[in-house]
Design a protein around this motif. Structure first.
Motif, PDB file in Angstrom:
ATOM      1  N   ALA A  81     117.332  15.178  18.656  1.00  6.52           N
ATOM      2  CA  ALA A  81     117.159  16.234  17.645  1.00  6.52           C
ATOM      3  C   ALA A  81     117.821  15.848  16.334  1.00  6.52           C
ATOM      4  O   ALA A  81     117.231  16.003  15.259  1.00  6.52           O
ATOM      5  N   ARG A  85     115.902  15.079  12.853  1.00  7.48           N
ATOM      6  CA  ARG A  85     116.213  15.915  11.694  1.00  7.48           C
ATOM      7  C   ARG A  85     116.567  15.052  10.484  1.00  7.48           C
ATOM      8  O   ARG A  85     116.109  15.301   9.364  1.00  7.48           O
ATOM      9  N   SER A  88     113.412  13.569   9.162  1.00  2.00           N
ATOM     10  CA  SER A  88     112.644  14.594   8.452  1.00  2.00           C
ATOM     11  C   SER A  88     113.233  14.855   7.081  1.00  2.00           C
ATOM     12  O   SER A  88     112.497  15.000   6.089  1.00  2.00           O
ATOM     13  N   ARG A  93     109.983  17.378   4.632  1.00  2.00           N
ATOM     14  CA  ARG A  93     109.211  18.134   5.625  1.00  2.00           C
ATOM     15  C   ARG A  93     107.754  18.341   5.225  1.00  2.00           C
ATOM     16  O   ARG A  93     106.938  18.712   6.060  1.00  2.00           O
ATOM     17  N   HIS A 102     110.331  16.946  11.969  1.00  2.00           N
ATOM     18  CA  HIS A 102     110.955  18.275  11.935  1.00  2.00           C
ATOM     19  C   HIS A 102     110.607  19.060  13.203  1.00  2.00           C
ATOM     20  O   HIS A 102     111.484  19.682  13.822  1.00  2.00           O
ATOM     21  N   ALA A 103     109.331  19.008  13.597  1.00  2.00           N
ATOM     22  CA  ALA A 103     108.909  19.702  14.821  1.00  2.00           C
ATOM     23  C   ALA A 103     109.602  19.107  16.054  1.00  2.00           C
ATOM     24  O   ALA A 103     110.058  19.845  16.930  1.00  2.00           O
ATOM     25  N   SER A 105     112.482  17.599  16.084  1.00  2.00           N
ATOM     26  CA  SER A 105     113.879  18.003  16.006  1.00  2.00           C
ATOM     27  C   SER A 105     114.072  19.433  16.505  1.00  2.00           C
ATOM     28  O   SER A 105     114.979  19.702  17.295  1.00  2.00           O
ATOM     29  N   ARG A 106     113.217  20.328  16.064  1.00  2.00           N
ATOM     30  CA  ARG A 106     113.326  21.732  16.493  1.00  2.00           C
ATOM     31  C   ARG A 106     113.127  21.862  18.002  1.00  2.00           C
ATOM     32  O   ARG A 106     113.843  22.609  18.673  1.00  2.00           O
ATOM     33  N   PHE A 107     112.139  21.128  18.528  1.00  2.00           N
ATOM     34  CA  PHE A 107     111.876  21.173  19.967  1.00  2.00           C
ATOM     35  C   PHE A 107     113.102  20.707  20.754  1.00  2.00           C
ATOM     36  O   PHE A 107     113.566  21.389  21.674  1.00  2.00           O
ATOM     37  N   GLN A 109     116.197  20.437  19.769  1.00  2.00           N
ATOM     38  CA  GLN A 109     117.362  21.298  19.554  1.00  2.00           C
ATOM     39  C   GLN A 109     117.274  22.528  20.458  1.00  2.00           C
ATOM     40  O   GLN A 109     118.257  22.919  21.089  1.00  2.00           O
ATOM     41  N   GLN A 110     116.099  23.137  20.527  1.00  2.00           N
ATOM     42  CA  GLN A 110     115.934  24.311  21.386  1.00  2.00           C
ATOM     43  C   GLN A 110     116.095  23.930  22.852  1.00  2.00           C
ATOM     44  O   GLN A 110     116.722  24.655  23.628  1.00  2.00           O
TER      45      GLN A 110
END
Length: 138
Positions: A81, A85, A88, A93, A102-103, A105-107, A109-110
């Motif tokens: 992540a 990030r 990105s 972005r 970015h997507a 990284s978000r995935f 991170q969650q």
């Protein structure tokens, strides 16, 4: 091979674990195979080395092994992540590659957050003593 080493340690009736030589004899494999496997399992936090009075390492399954292994997995996801990030941010972005990073990284991170939250929950639930007869309702 790592799974075989872990199984041998889990099924060992000796609470003090096994030495590398004992694992070699028990599994009928090379010392190099055992060395590589215990290094991996130790690095993942699933087993730990304990030094005996004879200065020989014994390998035991850590009571907190599963929790530590899950945290190691979460740590790897966190690094993905963070790297995505940074990529990105570098690319922006609004660029196609930056948006994909970015997507990603978000995935991750969650996923990291969820893994840690659930691991802590189940560690707490599964380490509580089972309800006894005095705690049951009539």
């Amino acid at each position: 091979m790592s799974a075989r080493v872990l199984a041998a340690l889990l099924l060992s009736t000796d609470a003090t674990g096994m030495s590398a030589a004992e694992l070699v004899r028990h599994l009928r494999v090379s010392p190099a195979s055992v060395s590589k496997s215990v290094g991996y399992l130790d690095g993942e936090g699933v087993i730990r080395r304990e030094q005996t009075t004879r200065r020989r390492d014994r390998y035991v399954v850590d009571p907190d092994a599963w929790f530590q292994a899950i945290l190691a997995s979460a740590d790897r996801n966190q690094r993905i992540a963070d790297t995505a990030r940074r990529g990105s941010d570098l690319l922006g972005r609004t660029t196609p590659a930056g948006a994909r990073l970015h997507a990603l990284s978000r995935f991750h991170q969650q996923l990291t957050n969820d893994i840690i939250e659930r691991a802590r929950h189940w560690r707490h639930v599964l380490t509580e003593p089972p309800p006894g007869p005095s705690s049951s309702r009539s």
